[in-house]
Structure formats: C-alpha cells, structure tokens
Design an enzyme around this catalytic site. Structure first.
Site, short mmCIF file in Angstrom:
data_model
loop_
_atom_site.label_atom_id
_atom_site.label_comp_id
_atom_site.label_asym_id
_atom_site.label_seq_id
_atom_site.Cartn_x
_atom_site.Cartn_y
_atom_site.Cartn_z
N CYS A 73 0.82 -1.21 0.00
CA CYS A 73 0.00 0.00 0.00
C CYS A 73 0.86 1.27 0.00
O CYS A 73 1.82 1.38 0.77
CB CYS A 73 -0.88 -0.02 1.25
SG CYS A 73 -1.87 1.43 1.44
N CYS A 79 -0.32 5.51 7.32
CA CYS A 79 -1.62 5.04 7.80
C CYS A 79 -1.51 4.30 9.13
O CYS A 79 -0.58 3.53 9.35
CB CYS A 79 -2.23 4.12 6.75
SG CYS A 79 -3.86 3.50 7.20
N CYS A 82 -2.49 -0.69 8.86
CA CYS A 82 -1.72 -1.94 8.69
C CYS A 82 -0.29 -1.80 9.19
O CYS A 82 0.64 -1.65 8.40
CB CYS A 82 -1.68 -2.32 7.22
SG CYS A 82 -3.27 -2.71 6.53
N CYS A 162 -7.14 1.71 -0.53
CA CYS A 162 -6.89 0.81 0.59
C CYS A 162 -7.10 -0.61 0.08
O CYS A 162 -8.04 -0.86 -0.68
CB CYS A 162 -7.85 1.12 1.73
SG CYS A 162 -7.78 -0.06 3.08
N GLN A 286 -18.96 -9.57 12.89
CA GLN A 286 -17.53 -9.85 12.73
C GLN A 286 -17.05 -9.24 11.42
O GLN A 286 -17.68 -9.43 10.37
CB GLN A 286 -17.27 -11.36 12.73
CG GLN A 286 -17.42 -12.01 14.09
CD GLN A 286 -16.27 -11.71 15.03
OE1 GLN A 286 -15.26 -11.10 14.65
NE2 GLN A 286 -16.42 -12.12 16.27
N TYR A 315 -22.81 -11.58 25.22
CA TYR A 315 -22.23 -10.61 24.27
C TYR A 315 -22.54 -11.11 22.85
O TYR A 315 -21.63 -11.33 22.05
CB TYR A 315 -20.72 -10.47 24.46
CG TYR A 315 -20.30 -10.15 25.88
CD1 TYR A 315 -20.23 -8.83 26.33
CD2 TYR A 315 -19.97 -11.18 26.77
CE1 TYR A 315 -19.84 -8.55 27.63
CE2 TYR A 315 -19.59 -10.90 28.07
CZ TYR A 315 -19.52 -9.59 28.49
OH TYR A 315 -19.13 -9.33 29.77
N GLU A 336 -27.17 -9.03 24.94
CA GLU A 336 -26.42 -8.00 24.21
C GLU A 336 -26.87 -6.62 24.67
O GLU A 336 -28.05 -6.38 24.92
CB GLU A 336 -26.65 -8.20 22.71
CG GLU A 336 -26.29 -7.05 21.81
CD GLU A 336 -24.81 -6.69 21.79
OE1 GLU A 336 -23.96 -7.59 21.78
OE2 GLU A 336 -24.51 -5.47 21.82
N ASP A 384 -18.28 -14.01 24.45
CA ASP A 384 -17.50 -13.36 23.38
C ASP A 384 -17.44 -11.86 23.68
O ASP A 384 -18.03 -11.05 22.97
CB ASP A 384 -18.19 -13.64 22.03
CG ASP A 384 -17.40 -13.11 20.84
OD1 ASP A 384 -16.27 -12.64 21.03
OD2 ASP A 384 -17.93 -13.17 19.72
N CYS A 411 -10.98 -11.43 21.70
CA CYS A 411 -10.20 -10.65 20.73
C CYS A 411 -9.03 -9.98 21.44
O CYS A 411 -8.44 -9.04 20.92
CB CYS A 411 -11.09 -9.62 20.04
SG CYS A 411 -12.00 -8.58 21.17
#
Ligand SMILES: C[S@@+](CC[C@H](N)C(=O)[O-])C[C@H]1O[C@@H](n2cnc3c(N)ncnc32)[C@H](O)[C@@H]1O
Length: 454
Positions: A73, A79, A82, A162, A286, A315, A336, A384, A411
């Site tokens: 990129c 940026c 990434c 992008c 997701q 969640y 949720e 989650d 995560c």
C-alpha cells in the site's frame, strides 16, 4: 536513565503486543520502538525514558531483516491501519501465535495449555466487510476524507486506495469526497464542533455482494441531499442501500442518534454457513466474514453441541453464534447491550426460521445477577466479550452458574489470560486454545478456548 533525544544503534530482537518492536540498550534496559523488525540493526532516537523501559523511533535501518517485505500500500508509512504490512505474512502469524503463548504464561500462569497453530487467511488483503472513514478539516482548512494517520488520533489523510475492503469501497470514498468538495458541504471540525460531514461507513456482504453506504453527519438538514442521492445511485449502481445517520454528540464515534434510510432496504445481508444475516448500520458483525466462519467452526467443534444443551450466548451481537447453533441444541438465550444489535438478532432469527432462541437487551453483569436463583438453567455458556474481557463480577457469577460447557471467544489474549486464570482457580481446565487470524497486517489476535469443569 537514558537521555531523551539521544540517538542509539540497536539490534531488534522481538515484536511487542502493540505492534512496536523490542530492543535492549547496552545495560539491558528494554526499548520499545516504532519501526524495526526482529533481526534488524537500526538507528533510533529515544523519545521517552521511563524507569523500567524507554520508547524510541527508528530513523534508519542499518541492517535489514530477512522478514521484511515491501508493503503493497502506498499509504503504508502514513496510515494507522496496517502496521505489519511490511512483515511477511507467515511471520505475522508466528508472532501472533507466540504472543498468545506468552500471554497465557505471563498473565495467566499457564504452562501446559496447547496453543494450536494459528489459522491464517487465504488472502491477507480485501478481507474487511466494514470500513469507517473520517471527514476532517486540515490545518489549511481543506477537507479530507480518509483514515487516521499512524500515531495521530486527531489527523486524517486523504485515502486514495486501501487494500483491505474492495475496489468499490475505494471508488465510493473518492466519489463522496469529490461530491462534498464540489457542493461545498463542510466537514465537521472536532475542535470547534462546527461543520456537517463526520464519517463515511461502508459495509459489504462478501458472500452476497451487497453494499451499504452510511453517511454519519452532524444534526441539521443535509445540504444537497437530494442531489447526493440521485447522483450516487446513478454513478455507483452496485450500492444496495444508503443510510443517513445524524449525531449532535461531541464524542467522535460513527453512531447516529437518528437514522434515515435514503435508499434500499436499510440493511445488507451476509451469508455464514447456511444462514443469512441482516447487518444494520449500527449493529456489530464480525469484520472478516470468511474468518468468522472458521472462528465459529472452531468454537462449535470444541463445544460438541448436543440436543439437550441449554445455551447462554453472552455478548451475542447480532445473534450470529446462537442462530448458527440453534438447530443442534435445545435452546439459546442471547444477551447483548446494543439495542440495534438485538433488533438485528431477532430479525435474523426470524429470517432463518429459528424459534428456540430469544434475546435479552442489557448489560451481561446485570443479566447474570438476575439469573443467580436460576443458576442451573443453562448447561452451556458461550462468552464473546469486547477487548476489555469480563468484569470480575461477571466472572464470579459465571463460576457460580457452574456451566458444564464453557466456551470463551476473545479478541484480546491479555484479558483472556486474566479471566482464564480465574476460571482455572475455580476448577475449570483449559487444555487447548486455537488462535484465528481475523485481521492480517495488524497486531490483533482472536482466539477460542473451551473450559472443562473438573
Ligand atoms: C466481540 S463482540 C461479539 C459479538 C458476537 N458474539 C459475534 O460473534 O458477532 C462483543 C459484543 O458485546 C457487546 N457488549 C459490550 N459490552 C457489553 C455488556 N456490558 N453487556 C452486553 N453486551 C455487551 C457489544 O455491543 C458487541 O456486540
């Protein structure tokens, strides 16, 4: 203590959790560096000195690492997205794998958990089904539309291309920027709170080819709104729905208080396994659809669902996990916080003809508090949570429920390790975890583990 501003030559030995690289001064003190890859010798400036570690910025690479590749990129240096695009993909995977093992050992005190080989992607580009672009008033008062500059939360650069979403997404960004400039529609200024355009959010169903444009603005009438709609639908015919969200809140988040569907059904759909999901402007889904299937597939394999299982999906977002699982278990309850997500979850259950599922809107910890008397109601818990992990009270209440099957999707390996330690202390075994790479070129790591009650 190392003087700030000093220039040093360092050998980079490792990568840290936040994407920085790691080196050591001659006296052994750790330096976290912006730039540099393991195996490289670099010239760096010390920008901050703390008692236990220093922080530095790499100015020049003296000896290049074999792990380094040219980033694809053109915006890479600038940026904030990434950070690892210049690191070979196999190496990104091996560092993520190592970081999961490190977290479990260092923060959880575990040394016997098997960390399975991380599941990588087939193509590390074009994987995002959602991108959020910001409008910005630059120092010269010109308007920008793009992404955040690396290390600067208050600076946006004009994005040209992008590689994370799609060519259509890039076309939409360019078109919207040009329309705003040509029609003199001002960007919202986060300092003065004046101006109109705040965010452009693009969501795409990777399997369905449907595209949502969600323009988030300040309150007030949309200048040239009718022309915007007519020209956008004529020029960018692949867009399937256009939404206008408005917010007068000072906080800089791309969520509106009021929503107006300008075109199409107001949602897009995505296909995961054999279920169809509606995604609305403000509901969680997701971000990497193809890897989400792998992630959920791992969770279901670990769970070994049975027809008698009564599942609590904490969640639950737009209900994805519970809906995919429902026809293999007795019943599912999803919990949720976000109203829009719960609405989408109910809609998604109906869309897929699922009747043994219900959803509760509210805080997980409050729901669990109410459940105390009916602790035996659920045999199976799927958790989650967001990056912060579980609130200590939620951990306590989950332990008190004594679920026979406990699946944790995370995560954030650090908070996972912390919470896993509490479950282990309460008598749950965690033999194995499976990391899944959902976000190539970034340091984000997703993982799944199943706890077994002793
Ligand atoms: C990582 S997402 C998981 C979503 C879902 N399980 C999925 O796979 O699509 C975390 C979700 O937790 C929700 N959330 C955050 N804090 C919460 C809380 N205190 N109580 C209930 N839900 C919460 C967020 O809105 C988000 O939808």
């Amino acid at each position: 203590m190392m003087a700030q501003g000093k220039i040093v030559t360092l050998d980079v030995t490792d990568l840290a959790f936040d994407g920085k690289s790691v080196a050591h001064l001659d006296d052994g003190k750790v330096v976290f560096l912006k730039g540099g890859l393991p195996g490289e010798t670099v010239e760096a400036e010390i920008v901050r000195s703390k008692p236990r570690y220093d922080q530095g910025v790499v100015h020049r690479i003296i000896k290049k690492s074999e792990l380094r590749i040219d980033a694809r990129c053109a915006h890479f240096e600038q940026c904030g997205g990434c950070t690892w695009q210049d690191l070979k993909y196999e190496q990104q995977l091996s560092y993520k794998q190592k970081q999961v093992a490190d977290c479990l050992e260092r923060l959880g005190g575990f040394d016997t958990i098997e960390v399975k080989e991380i599941m990588g992607v087939d193509d590390p580009f074009w994987y995002r089904n959602k991108m959020e672009f910001s409008f910005h008033v630059a120092e010269d008062d010109s308007m920008r539309l793009g992404l955040h500059e690396r290390g600067h939360f208050d600076r946006i650069f004009d994005l040209e291309k992008c590689y994370l979403q799609s060519d259509l997404s890039n076309e939409i960004v360019a078109w919207v920027r040009q329309f705003a400039i040509s029609n003199d529609i001002p960007a919202y200024d986060v300092k003065t709170h004046e101006g109109y355009l705040r965010f452009l959010v693009i969501r795409q169903g990777v399997r369905t080819d449907q595209t949502m444009v969600n323009l988030v603005t300040n309150q007030g009438e949309f200048p040239s709104g009718d022309t915007f709609l007519a020209q956008m639908t004529e020029t960018l015919g692949q867009i399937t729905t256009i939404i206008h969200n408005q917010t007068g809140k000072l906080s800089n988040v791309a969520v509106g208080e009021t929503e107006n569907v300008l075109y199409g059904p107001g949602f897009i759909e995505e296909q995961l396994f054999d279920c169809r999901f509606r995604i609305r402007a403000n509901s969680f889904f997701q971000t990497n659809s193809l890897q989400a299937e792998k992630l959920y597939g791992v969770a279901f394999d670990m769970l070994q669902p049975e027809a008698t299982d009564k599942v609590l999906d904490l969640y639950c977002g737009a209900g994805t996990i519970g809906i995919l699982l429902a026809d293999r278990v007795d019943s599912v309850v999803g919990v949720e916080l976000v109203e829009d997500a719960v609405r989408a979850a109910r809609e998604n259950a109906a869309l897929n003809g699922i009747e043994n599922i219900s959803f509760h809107q509210g805080h997980v910890r409050d729901y669990l508090k109410q459940q105390r008397s009916g602790a035996a109601e659920f045999s199976t818990l799927i958790i989650d949570p967001p990056r912060a992990g579980l609130h200590p009270k939620a951990v306590k209440r989950i332990i008190a429920m004594q679920p026979e099957k406990l699946i944790y999707i995370s995560c954030n390996p650090s908070t996972f390790a912390r919470d896993a330690k509490s479950f282990a202390q309460a008598g749950y075994d965690l033999p194995v975890v499976q990391p899944v790479d959902m976000f190539p070129h970034t340091m984000h790591i997703e993982l799944v583990g199943r706890f077994f009650r002793n």
